[in-house]
Motif scaffolding. Structure first.
Motif, mmCIF file in Angstrom:
data_model
loop_
_atom_site.group_PDB
_atom_site.id
_atom_site.type_symbol
_atom_site.label_atom_id
_atom_site.label_comp_id
_atom_site.label_asym_id
_atom_site.label_seq_id
_atom_site.Cartn_x
_atom_site.Cartn_y
_atom_site.Cartn_z
ATOM 1 N N VAL A 44 4.316 15.196 -55.511
ATOM 2 C CA VAL A 44 4.421 13.894 -54.857
ATOM 3 C C VAL A 44 3.458 12.893 -55.500
ATOM 4 N N ALA A 45 3.720 11.618 -55.257
ATOM 5 C CA ALA A 45 2.880 10.543 -55.780
ATOM 6 C C ALA A 45 1.740 10.261 -54.813
ATOM 7 N N LEU A 46 0.689 9.649 -55.335
ATOM 8 C CA LEU A 46 -0.461 9.276 -54.502
ATOM 9 C C LEU A 46 -0.185 7.988 -53.735
ATOM 10 N N ASN A 47 -0.830 7.863 -52.599
ATOM 11 C CA ASN A 47 -0.815 6.657 -51.767
ATOM 12 C C ASN A 47 0.584 6.200 -51.368
ATOM 13 N N GLU A 48 1.527 7.115 -51.297
ATOM 14 C CA GLU A 48 2.863 6.815 -50.801
ATOM 15 C C GLU A 48 3.129 7.687 -49.581
ATOM 16 N N THR A 49 3.937 7.196 -48.683
ATOM 17 C CA THR A 49 4.288 7.990 -47.505
ATOM 18 C C THR A 49 5.144 9.167 -47.955
ATOM 19 N N ILE A 50 4.664 10.353 -47.619
ATOM 20 C CA ILE A 50 5.342 11.594 -47.983
ATOM 21 C C ILE A 50 6.024 12.149 -46.738
ATOM 22 N N GLU A 51 7.273 12.546 -46.900
ATOM 23 C CA GLU A 51 8.014 13.113 -45.782
ATOM 24 C C GLU A 51 7.880 14.638 -45.809
ATOM 25 N N LEU A 52 7.255 15.166 -44.775
ATOM 26 C CA LEU A 52 7.198 16.617 -44.578
ATOM 27 C C LEU A 52 8.466 16.957 -43.800
ATOM 28 N N ALA A 53 9.240 17.898 -44.310
ATOM 29 C CA ALA A 53 10.521 18.186 -43.653
ATOM 30 C C ALA A 53 10.864 19.660 -43.749
ATOM 31 N N ALA A 54 11.533 20.149 -42.706
ATOM 32 C CA ALA A 54 11.977 21.545 -42.674
ATOM 33 C C ALA A 54 13.289 21.633 -41.906
ATOM 34 N N HIS A 55 14.190 22.463 -42.419
ATOM 35 C CA HIS A 55 15.463 22.711 -41.751
ATOM 36 C C HIS A 55 15.372 24.064 -41.053
ATOM 37 N N VAL A 56 15.695 24.099 -39.757
ATOM 38 C CA VAL A 56 15.555 25.309 -38.948
ATOM 39 C C VAL A 56 16.926 25.807 -38.492
ATOM 40 N N GLU A 57 17.189 27.079 -38.799
ATOM 41 C CA GLU A 57 18.400 27.755 -38.338
ATOM 42 C C GLU A 57 18.012 29.074 -37.698
ATOM 43 N N GLN A 58 18.836 29.517 -36.780
ATOM 44 C CA GLN A 58 18.637 30.828 -36.170
ATOM 45 C C GLN A 58 20.026 31.398 -35.898
ATOM 46 N N GLY A 59 20.277 32.569 -36.456
ATOM 47 C CA GLY A 59 21.604 33.168 -36.308
ATOM 48 C C GLY A 59 22.685 32.338 -36.969
ATOM 49 N N GLY A 60 22.335 31.624 -38.033
ATOM 50 C CA GLY A 60 23.311 30.815 -38.759
ATOM 51 C C GLY A 60 23.632 29.472 -38.121
ATOM 52 N N LYS A 61 22.915 29.119 -37.050
ATOM 53 C CA LYS A 61 23.167 27.842 -36.369
ATOM 54 C C LYS A 61 21.920 26.969 -36.403
ATOM 55 N N ASN A 62 22.118 25.652 -36.516
ATOM 56 C CA ASN A 62 21.003 24.717 -36.475
ATOM 57 C C ASN A 62 20.283 24.840 -35.143
ATOM 58 N N VAL A 63 18.962 24.737 -35.184
ATOM 59 C CA VAL A 63 18.173 24.794 -33.958
ATOM 60 C C VAL A 63 17.617 23.395 -33.701
ATOM 61 N N ASP A 64 18.056 22.793 -32.592
ATOM 62 C CA ASP A 64 17.630 21.430 -32.264
ATOM 63 C C ASP A 64 16.579 21.381 -31.165
ATOM 64 N N ASP A 65 16.073 22.555 -30.744
ATOM 65 C CA ASP A 65 15.042 22.562 -29.701
ATOM 66 C C ASP A 65 13.835 23.404 -30.115
ATOM 67 N N ALA A 66 13.578 23.479 -31.422
ATOM 68 C CA ALA A 66 12.423 24.229 -31.923
ATOM 69 C C ALA A 66 11.157 23.387 -31.795
ATOM 70 N N VAL A 67 10.024 24.050 -31.924
ATOM 71 C CA VAL A 67 8.739 23.358 -32.014
ATOM 72 C C VAL A 67 8.277 23.533 -33.456
ATOM 73 N N VAL A 68 8.116 22.420 -34.160
ATOM 74 C CA VAL A 68 7.716 22.457 -35.565
ATOM 75 C C VAL A 68 6.442 21.639 -35.728
ATOM 76 N N GLU A 69 5.418 22.284 -36.293
ATOM 77 C CA GLU A 69 4.155 21.611 -36.594
ATOM 78 C C GLU A 69 3.842 21.876 -38.058
ATOM 79 N N PHE A 70 3.549 20.809 -38.785
ATOM 80 C CA PHE A 70 3.196 20.931 -40.192
ATOM 81 C C PHE A 70 1.672 20.955 -40.304
ATOM 82 N N GLU A 71 1.144 22.037 -40.857
ATOM 83 C CA GLU A 71 -0.295 22.156 -41.090
ATOM 84 C C GLU A 71 -0.519 21.874 -42.574
ATOM 85 N N VAL A 72 -1.350 20.866 -42.883
ATOM 86 C CA VAL A 72 -1.571 20.443 -44.262
ATOM 87 C C VAL A 72 -3.060 20.450 -44.562
#
Length: 174
Positions: A44-72
């Protein structure tokens, strides 16, 4: 008298009959480990807004009620890391933003809990043009104490013995 005799025979017979009908209870379903695909770029570049992103599936289906926290955190500075809450954006994709203001090697865990099951994939992120000779290597065992505690729990035999013997050998050689 006949009613009493009938009652003495009928009631125990009914109770025994009820006791014989045992239906097996269904086994509780154990949720699968959520599959987490990190979508954040590795460079990534410096001093630009970086998007932290993750796609979550469970049993082959999208999960829309997960809890996701990015530790950096920056390499070698795990204790100075930050937790950033991911927000559901679409179809199992969770996002948050951050900015890196100086060259460095950073690490990110996407702590994800879906239906009571936790997964935490890790990714390295290179920001700018760091001097790779000055980067502190990430020691997986030392920096991942949560996993370490879970994996080494109740296993205090061979590893501890090996470390004790190494310490004795070091003392004998000095």
């Amino acid at each position: 008298m006949k009613k009493w005799l009938f009652a003495l025979i009928a009631v125990p017979t009914l109770l025994v009959g009820c006791g014989e009908k045992k239906e097996a209870l269904p086994e509780p379903e154990v949720p699968q480990i959520p599959e987490v695909e990190i979508l954040t770029p590795k460079e990534v570049a410096l001093n630009e807004t970086i998007e932290l992103a993750a796609h979550v599936e469970q049993g082959g289906k999208n999960v829309d009620d997960a809890v996701v926290e990015f530790e950096v955190w920056e390499s070698g500075k795990r204790d100075e890391g930050q937790m950033i809450d991911g927000k559901l954006k679409q179809d199992g994709v969770y996002k948050a933003t951050t900015t890196f203001d100086h060259d460095g090697v950073y690490y990110m865990y996407a702590h994800t809990t879906a239906n009571g099951v936790h997964n935490m994939p890790k990714q390295q992120i290179i920001a700018g043009s760091p001097d790779m000779t000055k980067v502190v290597p990430e020691d997986e065992k030392a920096n991942n104490s949560m996993d370490n505690n879970m994996m080494d729990h109740n296993n205090d035999t061979s590893d501890d013995m090996d470390h004790e013997e190494e310490k004795k050998d070091e003392k004998n050689h000095h």
